[in-house]
Design an enzyme around this catalytic site. Sequence first.
Site, PDB file in Angstrom:
ATOM      1  N   ASP A   1     -61.714 -34.392  53.746  1.00 17.03           N
ATOM      2  CA  ASP A   1     -62.384 -34.720  54.886  1.00 17.03           C
ATOM      3  C   ASP A   1     -63.207 -34.232  55.616  1.00 17.03           C
ATOM      4  O   ASP A   1     -63.673 -34.643  56.211  1.00 17.03           O
ATOM      5  CB  ASP A   1     -61.164 -33.864  55.573  1.00 17.03           C
TER       6      ASP A   1
ATOM      7  N   ASP B   1     -57.501 -40.797  51.532  1.00 18.24           N
ATOM      8  CA  ASP B   1     -58.691 -40.604  51.662  1.00 18.24           C
ATOM      9  C   ASP B   1     -60.366 -40.059  51.063  1.00 18.24           C
ATOM     10  O   ASP B   1     -61.609 -40.301  51.687  1.00 18.24           O
ATOM     11  CB  ASP B   1     -58.926 -39.348  53.552  1.00 18.24           C
TER      12      ASP B   1
ATOM     13  N   ASP C   1     -49.687 -33.142  63.697  1.00 20.58           N
ATOM     14  CA  ASP C   1     -50.755 -33.437  62.758  1.00 20.58           C
ATOM     15  C   ASP C   1     -51.495 -32.625  64.019  1.00 20.58           C
ATOM     16  O   ASP C   1     -53.318 -32.417  63.986  1.00 20.58           O
ATOM     17  CB  ASP C   1     -50.864 -35.028  64.066  1.00 20.58           C
TER      18      ASP C   1
END
Length: 381
Positions: free
Chosen positions: A172, A210, A362
């Site tokens: 990330d 990701d 989230d």
Amino acid sequence: MVAAASVVVAVGTAAGMLTALGDEDAGGADAGHPRVTRSVRLDALPVSPSPSPSAVSSGSASPSVSPSPTASKPTSAPSPKRNSAKKEPRSTDAATRLYRHPGSQVLDWVRAHPDDPRRDVIASRIAGHPAAVWFADHTPATITSRVRAVTAAGAAQGRVPVLVPYAIPDRDCGGHSEGGAPDLDAYDAWIDRFAAGLGSGEVIVVLEPDSVAQSECLTAGGRADRFASLARAGRVIKDADPAARVYYDAGHSGWHAPARQAGWLKQAGAASADSSDGVFSNVSNFHATADEVAYDRAVLDALGGPASLGAVIDTSRNGNGAPADGEWCDPDGRSLGRAPTLTTGMGRIDAYLWVKLPGESDGCRGEPGTFTPSYAYDLAR
């Protein structure tokens, strides 16, 4: 990366992931779901309760996911509240081959709140569905036994577990889901131990959300090293369990152009049958299924490789598509997407999966990665 379009926010060992605890000293959590990002809308299909016979689970930790770079550009307006059709479950046995791990926060909550007025809706429309199990902590000593606990349980039921290894270094890019292995050598060793727990049964591996789409934060050399490590990871997993299906990170339809994403994916081994079965998209995001289908097919076309390569799509929260304003953090007006299934009826689309567990925050309506009943109820009702 809060302005991003589809990044995973892992909470590591914090409560919030679908956890596959296993070992004597397994202090880390294997999570079951990342944090959200944006997306476009698809006509929401009602989600039907899964007839999964597995017992209601407990102890889920799921990485929370954050958005990825690029704001998403909806191709159709997101639909706010849906009509009553959304509330009527479709009868289906679509998910019966997928494994539901008995270790999720939602199942813990359902057990602990028998009198909560939201319980029945959450139990039938969320807890009743199989979802992915995340392994988001770098714990070499326990990873093999924790993976084995999940795959052995799936094999005993004749069902297919969905596993998410999520420990790539510089995960990330230092954002909400920062963490992972200290370096690529440590990661390669961790993947070896992850693969050692797979057994010989059918399993789906969603490899490092990701890790490809969000690789721009790395130097050119760092990106090349990461891609080499990802290609190796796919080979190691498939060598350890030839029945394993490995899917690589394609981001989502609101992020990179298909040709650009395919170029990176090729460097990461996604075009090789020795390491890959295709790509995944929309993990922890809200992009509409129709847009993801079109995008994934375009990525696969640009990627080349065997005709057998396919795609899996995270449909856990994309029933109303992405918010028009691109909000990624527990946005209002979202809903559950299509039920998890290995039978999509769509060419080159191998599965719809719930990679992010609906109701795990989230970070705006609850702590990142923790189950938030008010959010879950809003998604499910």
